[in-house]
Design a protein around this motif. Structure first.
Motif, PDB file in Angstrom:
ATOM      1  N   PRO A 189     -54.557  38.185  35.886  1.00 11.25           N
ATOM      2  CA  PRO A 189     -55.156  39.302  35.163  1.00 11.25           C
ATOM      3  C   PRO A 189     -54.159  40.430  34.928  1.00 11.25           C
ATOM      4  O   PRO A 189     -53.425  40.830  35.823  1.00 11.25           O
ATOM      5  N   GLY A 190     -54.124  40.917  33.697  1.00  9.25           N
ATOM      6  CA  GLY A 190     -53.219  42.006  33.358  1.00  9.25           C
ATOM      7  C   GLY A 190     -51.790  41.594  33.166  1.00  9.25           C
ATOM      8  O   GLY A 190     -50.900  42.448  33.065  1.00  9.25           O
ATOM      9  N   ALA A 228     -40.482  53.237  30.925  1.00  5.14           N
ATOM     10  CA  ALA A 228     -41.688  52.600  30.396  1.00  5.14           C
ATOM     11  C   ALA A 228     -41.388  51.784  29.146  1.00  5.14           C
ATOM     12  O   ALA A 228     -42.117  50.854  28.814  1.00  5.14           O
ATOM     13  N   SER A 229     -40.324  52.145  28.433  1.00  8.96           N
ATOM     14  CA  SER A 229     -39.938  51.403  27.236  1.00  8.96           C
ATOM     15  C   SER A 229     -38.422  51.424  27.109  1.00  8.96           C
ATOM     16  O   SER A 229     -37.739  52.218  27.758  1.00  8.96           O
ATOM     17  N   ALA A 252     -47.210  45.977  31.398  1.00 12.66           N
ATOM     18  CA  ALA A 252     -47.358  47.431  31.398  1.00 12.66           C
ATOM     19  C   ALA A 252     -48.540  47.891  30.538  1.00 12.66           C
ATOM     20  O   ALA A 252     -49.021  49.015  30.695  1.00 12.66           O
ATOM     21  N   ARG A 253     -49.029  47.033  29.658  1.00  7.65           N
ATOM     22  CA  ARG A 253     -50.188  47.396  28.837  1.00  7.65           C
ATOM     23  C   ARG A 253     -51.409  47.690  29.698  1.00  7.65           C
ATOM     24  O   ARG A 253     -52.298  48.443  29.312  1.00  7.65           O
ATOM     25  N   VAL A 303     -40.642  43.080  40.146  1.00  2.00           N
ATOM     26  CA  VAL A 303     -39.598  43.125  39.134  1.00  2.00           C
ATOM     27  C   VAL A 303     -40.120  42.446  37.890  1.00  2.00           C
ATOM     28  O   VAL A 303     -40.444  41.270  37.917  1.00  2.00           O
ATOM     29  N   PRO A 304     -40.259  43.165  36.775  1.00  2.00           N
ATOM     30  CA  PRO A 304     -40.948  42.631  35.622  1.00  2.00           C
ATOM     31  C   PRO A 304     -40.066  41.843  34.672  1.00  2.00           C
ATOM     32  O   PRO A 304     -39.610  42.357  33.677  1.00  2.00           O
ATOM     33  N   ALA A 305     -39.830  40.602  34.954  1.00  2.00           N
ATOM     34  CA  ALA A 305     -39.214  39.688  33.999  1.00  2.00           C
ATOM     35  C   ALA A 305     -39.621  38.287  34.372  1.00  2.00           C
ATOM     36  O   ALA A 305     -39.802  37.980  35.533  1.00  2.00           O
ATOM     37  N   ALA A 306     -39.771  37.417  33.376  1.00  2.00           N
ATOM     38  CA  ALA A 306     -40.374  36.122  33.626  1.00  2.00           C
ATOM     39  C   ALA A 306     -39.602  35.316  34.652  1.00  2.00           C
ATOM     40  O   ALA A 306     -40.186  34.558  35.409  1.00  2.00           O
TER      41      ALA A 306
END
Length: 345
Positions: A103-104, A191-192, A236-237, A253-256
């Motif tokens: 989720p998310g 954030a971006s 992050a959405r 850590v946000p990367a696939a």
């Protein structure tokens, strides 16, 4: 004019195969599907849009279904990752399986109105159970990395009939914040990002052992280019505005193909995840922990001893050349571990 970056989520598998020496005579059979996990509330849905909760609109989890036969495995990714983190492992296994976007995360809907949002492992387990019933009810094992591993433990309590074997990938309840400071530092980034190159440079600084091609591939799967050319992480959405301590309590850590871990950084967060020790202690199906042995693992010997004290039947395998993200650091070895544990081959 903003330069658009081409992206085909099913057009990059040849890169995985080339990097890890896997045979590749044709692309694997993979499709994206959606499973309803929260029904539409017809009464709430009739209310003005501004007052309609996400659960009233209905929620879905997205997943990648590999091959056309009955799925034999369910794979759950870590925090701020997505189902594509398992691509190389799935290709090496060459078995029918389902890799779920939590989720998310990825292409899934948000977590609804849960106070802990994406980090609610118990709520995640409820959603994952609904997805498994729809997509892979006869799965032979659930494999969970980091946040996904904690969700797998909660799933064993929520829906034990769906969990026949468990593989935990470098995660146990009660993770210590100091073991994952590098993860917390990374997630506290912008954030971006102005460009894909800027995002890649930052990711590479935190992952010097990874190839640039694998990091770029992971980013393409896990970030979106906006109409103005900037880039934001998919997860992050759905991230809520929370106090820093709460954010650090599950800092991934946000990367696939980059580590993602829930990391307690406050007493409340520590207690929240430690509650899962009781659920783990009650597990009766075979369980294996695959533990990374590099310094960037989030586990230590005390964690392993606690697992074996509570669940003496558990198996533990050390992966010497991996840190926290075994599926990214040592995907072929992890695939072999899963194959042997689940299928005995």
């Amino acid at each position: 004019m903003t330069e658009r970056v081409d992206y085909d989520e099913f057009g990059l598998f040849h890169q995985n195969a080339e990097e890890y020496g896997l045979p590749f005579d044709r692309p694997p059979t993979v499709r994206r599907v959606f499973a309803d996990v929260a029904p539409v509330d017809p009464v709430a849905a009739a209310a003005p849009a501004a007052s309609v909760a996400s659960v009233a609109r209905g929620r879905r989890l997205s997943a990648l279904v590999w091959q056309d036969r009955e799925p034999e495995l369910v794979l759950l990714h870590g925090g701020s990752q997505n189902a594509h983190t398992w691509d190389t492992v799935a290709m090496a296994l060459d078995r029918p399986l389902v890799a779920v976007d939590l989720p998310g995360h990825g292409h899934s809907d948000g977590p609804g109105d849960r106070p802990e949002g994406q980090l609610d492992v118990y709520g995640n387990a409820v959603d994952v159970a609904a997805a498994i019933r729809h997509l892979a009810p006869a799965t032979k094992a659930v494999i969970g990395m980091s946040l996904g591993g904690l969700a797998a433990i909660a799933l064993a309590a929520e829906a034990p009939e769906l969990v026949r074997k468990i593989v935990l990938v470098d995660v146990l309840p009660g993770i210590k914040a100091q073991r994952a400071q590098h993860i917390t530092d990374f997630v506290a980034g912008p954030a971006s990002f102005a460009s894909l190159d800027e995002l890649l440079e930052r990711t590479a600084r935190f992952n010097p052992a990874r190839s640039r091609s694998s990091l770029r591939r992971g980013i393409l799967h896990n970030a979106e280019q906006q109409p103005d050319g900037t880039w934001v992480w998919r997860w992050a959405r759905h991230r809520r505005s929370v106090p820093p301590a709460a954010l650090a309590s599950a800092a991934p850590v946000p990367a696939a193909d980059v580590p993602g871990a829930p990391v307690p950084a406050s007493p409340a967060a520590d207690i929240r995840y430690r509650r899962l020790w009781e659920a783990l202690s009650s597990i009766t199906v075979p369980l294996l922990l695959a533990r990374g042995m590099r310094p960037d693992s989030v586990l230590d010997d005390d964690d392993e001893r606690e697992l074996l004290r509570r669940l003496p039947s558990a198996q533990v395998i050390h992966v010497q050349e991996a840190g926290h993200s075994l599926q990214g650091d040592s995907p072929l070895e992890l695939a072999a571990i899963i194959e042997h544990f689940v299928f005995g081959s």
